[in-house]
Design an enzyme around this catalytic site. Structure first.
Site, PDB file in Angstrom:
ATOM      1  N   TYR A 185     -13.842  28.887  74.482  1.00 28.51           N
ATOM      2  CA  TYR A 185     -12.912  28.057  73.289  1.00 28.51           C
ATOM      3  C   TYR A 185     -11.764  28.128  73.708  1.00 28.51           C
ATOM      4  O   TYR A 185     -11.063  26.753  73.734  1.00 28.51           O
ATOM      5  CB  TYR A 185     -13.001  28.996  71.974  1.00 28.51           C
ATOM      6  CG  TYR A 185     -12.572  28.267  70.938  1.00 28.51           C
ATOM      7  CD1 TYR A 185     -13.192  27.196  70.209  1.00 28.51           C
ATOM      8  CD2 TYR A 185     -11.325  28.713  70.265  1.00 28.51           C
ATOM      9  CE1 TYR A 185     -12.791  26.503  69.187  1.00 28.51           C
ATOM     10  CE2 TYR A 185     -10.745  27.868  69.175  1.00 28.51           C
ATOM     11  CZ  TYR A 185     -11.498  26.868  68.539  1.00 28.51           C
ATOM     12  OH  TYR A 185     -11.033  26.100  67.561  1.00 28.51           O
ATOM     13  N   LEU A 211      -1.029  23.537  65.996  1.00 32.81           N
ATOM     14  CA  LEU A 211      -2.307  23.916  65.438  1.00 32.81           C
ATOM     15  C   LEU A 211      -3.379  23.891  66.403  1.00 32.81           C
ATOM     16  O   LEU A 211      -4.029  22.642  66.543  1.00 32.81           O
ATOM     17  CB  LEU A 211      -2.689  23.136  64.200  1.00 32.81           C
ATOM     18  CG  LEU A 211      -3.891  23.630  63.467  1.00 32.81           C
ATOM     19  CD1 LEU A 211      -3.822  25.011  62.921  1.00 32.81           C
ATOM     20  CD2 LEU A 211      -4.199  22.798  62.406  1.00 32.81           C
ATOM     21  N   ALA A 212      -3.348  24.683  67.386  1.00 34.05           N
ATOM     22  CA  ALA A 212      -4.370  24.917  68.266  1.00 34.05           C
ATOM     23  C   ALA A 212      -5.892  25.373  67.907  1.00 34.05           C
ATOM     24  O   ALA A 212      -6.091  26.065  67.089  1.00 34.05           O
ATOM     25  CB  ALA A 212      -4.106  26.044  69.482  1.00 34.05           C
ATOM     26  N   HIS A 213      -6.779  24.288  68.615  1.00 39.34           N
ATOM     27  CA  HIS A 213      -8.180  24.383  68.235  1.00 39.34           C
ATOM     28  C   HIS A 213      -8.558  23.427  69.069  1.00 39.34           C
ATOM     29  O   HIS A 213      -8.075  22.728  69.852  1.00 39.34           O
ATOM     30  CB  HIS A 213      -8.327  23.585  66.662  1.00 39.34           C
ATOM     31  CG  HIS A 213      -7.903  22.410  66.585  1.00 39.34           C
ATOM     32  ND1 HIS A 213      -6.604  21.946  66.459  1.00 39.34           N
ATOM     33  CD2 HIS A 213      -8.691  21.310  66.501  1.00 39.34           C
ATOM     34  CE1 HIS A 213      -6.509  20.611  66.349  1.00 39.34           C
ATOM     35  NE2 HIS A 213      -7.766  20.083  66.492  1.00 39.34           N
ATOM     36  N   ALA A 214     -10.239  23.888  68.960  1.00 35.79           N
ATOM     37  CA  ALA A 214     -11.058  22.962  69.900  1.00 35.79           C
ATOM     38  C   ALA A 214     -12.289  22.704  68.923  1.00 35.79           C
ATOM     39  O   ALA A 214     -12.341  23.128  67.676  1.00 35.79           O
ATOM     40  CB  ALA A 214     -11.536  23.396  71.203  1.00 35.79           C
TER      41      ALA A 214
END
Length: 145
Positions: free
Chosen positions: A40, A63-66
């Site tokens: 991730y 806003l870090a995401h995957a």
């Protein structure tokens, strides 16, 4: 979910060598507590390499995401302040000083959470109050008061 945020979900004054290192450091607590897999973190970094710093949402905030299938085990948030701030190549929104790392288990589970988070972030002073209160208990219960 925001009412369950505690001091272990917040890291303040993290030093990072560039944006990639900042993402890895911001996500490390989620890896350590089993909320996400290493894949991730790698996907969050790779996403910026492919698409640019799209998750730098406003001045100083990322806003870090995957994608959920990249290695999310449970819905989780991590708040990391960077000192000094780090350039992500996001123009006027640099340097980033706060990374909120979001791990969502599917494409819908995080929508209510993002709504709550937006309410807090859009209210001047509310986030600061929330972060300060984290060290005395649940961060967002105090922020709502």
């Amino acid at each position: 979910m925001l009412e369950n945020i505690t001091e272990k979900d917040i890291r303040i004054g993290v030093r990072a060598e560039g944006w990639e290192n900042a993402i890895r450091k911001a996500a490390a607590p989620l890896l350590e507590n089993g909320a996400i897999e290493q894949s991730y973190i790698d996907a969050m970094v790779e996403s910026v390499h492919k698409n640019g710093p799209y998750y730098v949402l406003s001045k100083g905030l990322a806003l870090a995401h995957a994608r959920p299938e990249c290695g999310v085990n449970r819905l989780a948030l991590q708040f990391t302040t960077l000192e000094p701030g780090v350039a992500f190549g996001a123009g006027d929104n640099d340097p980033v000083r706060l990374i909120i790392t979001l791990a969502a288990t599917d494409n819908d589970s995080h929508l209510d959470l993002l709504g709550e988070l937006a309410d807090v972030l859009m209210d001047d002073g509310r986030l600061e109050k929330a972060v300060r209160s984290a060290f005395a208990g649940s961060v967002f219960k105090a922020a709502r008061g």
